[in-house]
Enzyme design. Structure first.
Site, PDB file in Angstrom:
ATOM      1  N   ASP A 125       0.929  -1.151  -0.038  1.00 16.19           N
ATOM      2  CA  ASP A 125       0.016  -0.142   0.056  1.00 16.19           C
ATOM      3  C   ASP A 125       0.964   1.345  -0.009  1.00 16.19           C
ATOM      4  O   ASP A 125       0.559   2.133   0.803  1.00 16.19           O
ATOM      5  CB  ASP A 125      -0.990  -0.128   1.275  1.00 16.19           C
ATOM      6  CG  ASP A 125      -1.460  -1.182   1.529  1.00 16.19           C
ATOM      7  OD1 ASP A 125      -1.847  -1.931   0.436  1.00 16.19           O
ATOM      8  OD2 ASP A 125      -1.731  -1.714   2.592  1.00 16.19           O
ATOM      9  N   ASN A 173     -20.081  -5.380  -0.240  1.00 16.99           N
ATOM     10  CA  ASN A 173     -19.436  -4.893  -0.906  1.00 16.99           C
ATOM     11  C   ASN A 173     -18.498  -3.945  -0.279  1.00 16.99           C
ATOM     12  O   ASN A 173     -19.024  -3.510   0.824  1.00 16.99           O
ATOM     13  CB  ASN A 173     -19.862  -3.926  -2.177  1.00 16.99           C
ATOM     14  CG  ASN A 173     -20.726  -4.895  -3.339  1.00 16.99           C
ATOM     15  OD1 ASN A 173     -20.723  -5.889  -3.161  1.00 16.99           O
ATOM     16  ND2 ASN A 173     -21.901  -4.167  -3.707  1.00 16.99           N
ATOM     17  N   GLU A 209     -11.323  -0.383  -3.456  1.00 11.47           N
ATOM     18  CA  GLU A 209     -10.633   0.317  -2.445  1.00 11.47           C
ATOM     19  C   GLU A 209      -9.559   0.889  -3.094  1.00 11.47           C
ATOM     20  O   GLU A 209      -9.063   0.954  -3.941  1.00 11.47           O
ATOM     21  CB  GLU A 209     -10.404  -0.890  -1.463  1.00 11.47           C
ATOM     22  CG  GLU A 209      -9.468  -1.795  -1.770  1.00 11.47           C
ATOM     23  CD  GLU A 209      -9.027  -3.086  -0.666  1.00 11.47           C
ATOM     24  OE1 GLU A 209      -9.807  -2.997   0.317  1.00 11.47           O
ATOM     25  OE2 GLU A 209      -8.127  -3.722  -0.956  1.00 11.47           O
ATOM     26  N   HIS A 258      -3.282  -1.318  -5.074  1.00 13.14           N
ATOM     27  CA  HIS A 258      -3.129   0.118  -3.833  1.00 13.14           C
ATOM     28  C   HIS A 258      -1.977   0.869  -4.179  1.00 13.14           C
ATOM     29  O   HIS A 258      -0.995   1.027  -3.584  1.00 13.14           O
ATOM     30  CB  HIS A 258      -3.051  -0.630  -2.615  1.00 13.14           C
ATOM     31  CG  HIS A 258      -3.271   0.360  -1.495  1.00 13.14           C
ATOM     32  ND1 HIS A 258      -4.282   0.072  -0.772  1.00 13.14           N
ATOM     33  CD2 HIS A 258      -3.096   1.776  -1.389  1.00 13.14           C
ATOM     34  CE1 HIS A 258      -4.796   1.158   0.211  1.00 13.14           C
ATOM     35  NE2 HIS A 258      -3.776   2.089  -0.194  1.00 13.14           N
ATOM     36  N   ASP A 267       4.455  -3.166 -25.826  1.00  9.52           N
ATOM     37  CA  ASP A 267       5.035  -3.581 -27.189  1.00  9.52           C
ATOM     38  C   ASP A 267       6.233  -2.673 -27.539  1.00  9.52           C
ATOM     39  O   ASP A 267       7.065  -2.896 -28.209  1.00  9.52           O
ATOM     40  CB  ASP A 267       3.736  -3.299 -28.279  1.00  9.52           C
ATOM     41  CG  ASP A 267       3.103  -4.696 -28.252  1.00  9.52           C
ATOM     42  OD1 ASP A 267       3.347  -5.685 -27.477  1.00  9.52           O
ATOM     43  OD2 ASP A 267       2.132  -4.945 -29.118  1.00  9.52           O
ATOM     44  N   HIS A 325      14.763   3.609 -39.251  1.00 11.84           N
ATOM     45  CA  HIS A 325      13.405   3.283 -39.669  1.00 11.84           C
ATOM     46  C   HIS A 325      13.307   3.572 -41.275  1.00 11.84           C
ATOM     47  O   HIS A 325      13.983   4.614 -41.753  1.00 11.84           O
ATOM     48  CB  HIS A 325      12.226   3.840 -39.001  1.00 11.84           C
ATOM     49  CG  HIS A 325      12.197   5.460 -39.279  1.00 11.84           C
ATOM     50  ND1 HIS A 325      11.780   5.945 -40.120  1.00 11.84           N
ATOM     51  CD2 HIS A 325      12.583   6.490 -38.531  1.00 11.84           C
ATOM     52  CE1 HIS A 325      11.598   7.436 -39.959  1.00 11.84           C
ATOM     53  NE2 HIS A 325      12.424   7.680 -38.910  1.00 11.84           N
TER      54      HIS A 325
END
Length: 481
Positions: free
Chosen positions: A49, A185, A222, A286, A380, A457
């Site tokens: 947490d 819940n 939560e 958390h 990726d 590229h």
């Protein structure tokens, strides 16, 4: 008892991978060409947490749940990675009797109106499941020194199991948010704050577990945490049992909406961070948010490095091995956050952004390496830069979502492939890191077994080729992001 499942539930120096001035990166539009700040995971063993607060005094402050559930600890450092080795100090211990005497969970530290506040949850010695949110206050310049004053339970006092209090300011108004058990819940509630420990009016229910991934083991929402960017208020939360089922979800509201109107909030149907067997991380959750030294947004969360589920005597609440971890938050073209996957242990990955097409990144698809914009499958396009497989003074690029797979050239095309251990693979997957051919503050990658040929590229794909003109040098230059 059902409530038992609501449990609360860097050791390396900070490295910059190129020598360039860093700038803030908090929005998807026109990202600045900055050096990437990396971290080494896990940041802290047996700390769950986690909450990190960046203060104006130049320090990051870190607190978290300790495995014994009996105290609140705090450490600080001038860098996020420095928190890994910073001295930890106990600033408060549980009471020996009565309230605040058991299950000291999920502390958060905030600086509000010139004072330090710590929010945390605690039970009673005579009823350890009577969990409620509490607040500490300190006027010390350095909160590690204290002293700390107990402001008691969040007011008006809650009448049922409640925990994970957090606070944030939006449009000049401070809010308090927390999780609370109602019926079957654990839900998330929001209210206006009158002061750091008091709220006004009836709290608004803004989230309840409804999707299958929110109800594994237990029906849980939560651990709210807030990030405000791009005209929206994003609230992450954690769901399901605190075993490997645990995952992070996302609520979103328009920045101009009434946050106390439940209709202002929409919930994403799928988790934004979940267990990943490929990266060896289970039960991420958390979380909190902070900002790295370069201005980029960072998520801090915990996970375990093994897969365990409820049953066969396994109780995640008795397992102290949740570890604090940290990684960068990226932003999609539509302004929404992209958390990717819980990255593997070790140095965190980076992305390589094209110099001449700065909205496009290296990514692999069907293992061929391409240059594409808007890579929503973030992992990726993330690579971990490690010592070269063929030469430790050079570098290799390891895939994030396929650990053990590396960027390598084959027939002068760039692929991501599994390391087969051969000398040829090691050579093909090793590159000399050069100052950018088109911009020395950036990066170019020269082949070690084909000197003079660079990763570049062309027509949307990546090749290993020599470059002889300005256009070629630009296509072989990348920024680390």
């Amino acid at each position: 008892m059902r409530l038992k499942l609501l449990g609360r539930k860097l050791a390396a120096t900070l490295t910059t991978l190129v020598t360039a001035t860093t700038v803030a990166v908090v929005a998807p539009a026109a990202p600045a060409l900055a050096a990437a700040v990396t971290f080494t995971n896990p940041l802290a063993e047996q700390r769950a947490d986690p909450h990190v607060y960046r203060h104006t005094d130049g320090y990051y402050y870190f607190t978290a749940t300790v495995g014994e559930y009996d105290r609140i600890v705090l450490r600080r450092a001038t860098t996020l990675q420095g928190l890994a080795t910073a001295t930890e100090r106990v600033i408060w211990r549980r009471h020996s009797t009565g309230e605040m005497g058991a299950h000291i969970w999920a502390p958060e530290i905030h600086f509000i109106d010139g004072r330090w506040y710590v929010y945390f949850a605690a039970g009673r010695t005579d009823d350890i499941w009577a969990i409620r949110p509490y607040v500490l206050e300190s006027t010390a310049a350095n909160p590690l020194d204290g002293p700390w004053v107990e402001r008691g339970q969040l007011q008006p006092a809650r009448s049922s199991f409640s925990l994970d209090a957090t606070t944030f300011v939006h449009n000049g108004q401070r809010y308090l948010a927390w999780a609370e058990y109602a019926g079957s819940n654990s839900n998330i509630y929001l209210a206006r704050a009158v002061n750091p420990w008091t709220y006004a009016g009836t709290p608004t229910l803004i989230a309840t577990p409804t999707y299958a991934w929110e109800t594994r083991g237990y029906r849980v929402n939560e651990g709210p945490a807030v990030l405000i960017r791009n005209g929206r208020v994003f609230m992450t939360y954690s769901a399901s049992a605190t075993d490997a089922s645990y995952a992070v979800g996302l609520l979103t509201a328009s920045a101009g909406s009434d946050l106390l109107n439940p209709a202002s909030w929409s919930k994403r149907a799928t988790p934004v961070l979940a267990s990943d067997s490929r990266t060896g991380q289970w039960g991420p959750g958390h979380n909190s948010f902070t900002v790295a030294e370069d201005g980029s947004d960072v998520i801090v969360y915990h996970s375990r490095n093994y897969e365990r589920y409820l049953g066969n005597g396994y109780d995640p609440l008795s397992d102290p091995n949740r570890r604090t971890r940290i990684q960068r938050v990226y932003w999609n073209a539509d302004g929404t956050p992209n958390f990717g996957v819980p990255v593997p242990d070790g140095v965190t990955p980076v992305r390589l952004r094209s110099h001449d097409l700065p909205d496009r990144y290296l990514r692999h698809w069907e293992f061929r390496v391409r240059l594409e914009p808007n890579v929503t499958n973030l992992a990726d396009s993330q690579f971990r830069i490690v010592g070269g497989l063929a030469d430790p003074t050079a570098v290799s690029l390891e895939s994030t979502n396929y650990p053990g797979y590396y960027l390598r050239h084959r027939n002068h095309q760039l692929w991501v492939e599994r390391n087969d251990g051969s000398n040829l693979f090691r050579q093909d997957a090793t590159f000399t890191r050069r100052a950018g051919l088109a911009d020395a503050a950036k990066l170019s990658l020269e082949s070690v077994n084909f000197p003079g040929q660079y990763v570049r590229h062309r027509d949307g794909l990546l090749y290993l080729e020599s470059v002889s003109d300005a256009a070629g040098r630009a296509s072989a230059t990348f920024a680390l992001d």
